[in-house]
Design a protein around this motif. Structure first.
Motif, mmCIF file in Angstrom:
data_model
loop_
_atom_site.group_PDB
_atom_site.id
_atom_site.type_symbol
_atom_site.label_atom_id
_atom_site.label_comp_id
_atom_site.label_asym_id
_atom_site.label_seq_id
_atom_site.Cartn_x
_atom_site.Cartn_y
_atom_site.Cartn_z
ATOM 1 N N THR A 51 40.618 40.265 32.093
ATOM 2 C CA THR A 51 39.867 41.496 32.474
ATOM 3 C C THR A 51 39.104 41.520 33.562
ATOM 4 O OG1 THR A 51 39.649 41.863 29.858
ATOM 5 C CG2 THR A 51 37.822 42.858 31.517
ATOM 6 N N ASP A 163 43.293 47.873 29.943
ATOM 7 C CA ASP A 163 42.759 46.489 29.202
ATOM 8 C C ASP A 163 42.828 46.703 27.741
ATOM 9 O OD1 ASP A 163 41.873 44.097 29.089
ATOM 10 O OD2 ASP A 163 39.937 44.404 29.765
ATOM 11 N N GLU A 164 44.272 45.839 27.441
ATOM 12 C CA GLU A 164 44.459 45.830 26.033
ATOM 13 C C GLU A 164 44.228 47.398 25.066
ATOM 14 O OE1 GLU A 164 42.953 42.599 23.662
ATOM 15 O OE2 GLU A 164 42.258 41.664 25.361
#
Ligand SMILES: Nc1ncnc2c1ncn2[C@@H]1O[C@H](COP(=O)(O)OP(=O)(O)OP(=O)(O)O)[C@@H](O)[C@H]1O
Ligand SMILES: [Mg+2]
Length: 250
Positions: A51, A163-164
């Motif tokens: 991240t 991000d995910e």
């Protein structure tokens, strides 16, 4: 400062250090090149700095002292509308409808008469035309992420950072989202960087899979996953790479 970069390079991370004020930050002298028009997937153990790296690419975290991130040949000093980031959840404004959220993506664009058409077309592509007047709390997780993707894409950015984005979704919905991402990429050839914890997701969606090691982050595996065999989760090629990745992460 303008630096000469190769035409096909979207980002060049150059000896980037991000330490959040401590001594042993996640990124120390970290370097990586991200090619334009490619879907790069980042894998790695929790806390390794994925991240942090993605936020650095978005200009949300700026490295200290030396090093930094070059975006299209210039040092990135902060966020720009050319780079849009989508998080795991809570991407939407709860007080705006689906249409309102998608329209918000045009906020930084010059006004044009075709704004309504652009929004309609994007809602159609992500399959949300019938849900346009609903509010985020009336949507499923998949619909919320599709709205977030639509909002990101109406602004026609150069880069999408994810991000995910699908980790809260069940496996069948996830696979539909992978197909959607690939469909959007076919239409736009956009540079995308996606963080995920799913090896299958990374191999399905990515043209390139980068596996990061821990503290400080370093590249352990950098694999080209464009070959059709890499998209087939039962092929020997897929299984071999999956095994190799598992052996370095876990
Ligand atoms: N804002 C912050 N302030 C201080 N430390 C932070 C901050 N953000 C992240 N960290 C630390 O930096 C390290 C890397 O965090 P990061 O969120 O980049 O990891 P990650 O690879 O995305 O992990 P995960 O897979 O769990 O999301 C962690 O040790 C984390 O505690
Ligand atoms: Mg993370």
């Amino acid at each position: 400062m303008l630096m000469k970069t190769e035409a096909a390079e979207a980002f060049r991370v150059e000896k980037l250090t991000v330490d959040y004020g401590g001594n042993h930050g996640p990124l120390q002298d970290f370097s990586l090149s991200i090619r334009q028009g490619e879907v790069t997937c980042l894998l790695g153990r929790s806390g390794c700095g994925k991240t942090t790296l993605l936020k650095s690419l978005g200009g949300f975290v700026v490295g200290r002292d030396t090093g930094g991130v070059l975006f299209e040949g210039r040092y990135l000093n902060g966020p720009t509308p050319d780079i849009v980031m989508i998080f795991q959840e809570n991407n939407l404004f709860p007080w705006l409808t689906v249409r309102g959220n998608v329209e918000f993506g045009l906020k930084f664009k010059p006004r044009s008469q075709r704004r309504g058409d652009v929004v309609d077309e994007m809602l159609r592509i992500v399959g949300l035309s019938d849900a346009a007047s609903r509010y985020p709390h009336e949507l499923s997780g998949g619909m919320r992420q599709r709205t977030a993707i639509a909002r990101a894409l109406v602004s026609d950015p150069h880069v999408l950072l994810l991000d995910e984005p699908f980790s809260a979704l069940d496996i069948s919905l996830r696979r539909r989202m992978h197909a959607l991402v690939l469909e959007l990429w076919e239409k736009t050839s956009m540079t995308m960087v996606m963080v995920t914890h799913s090896i299958e997701e990374a191999l399905q969606v990515g043209h390139r899979v980068v596996v990061l090691g821990n503290r400080p982050a370093k590249v352990l595996i950098d694999a080209n996953t464009r070959a059709p065999a890499m998209k087939d989760r039962y092929s020997p090629e897929f299984l071999a790479l999956q095994q190799r990745i598992e052996s370095v992460i876990y």
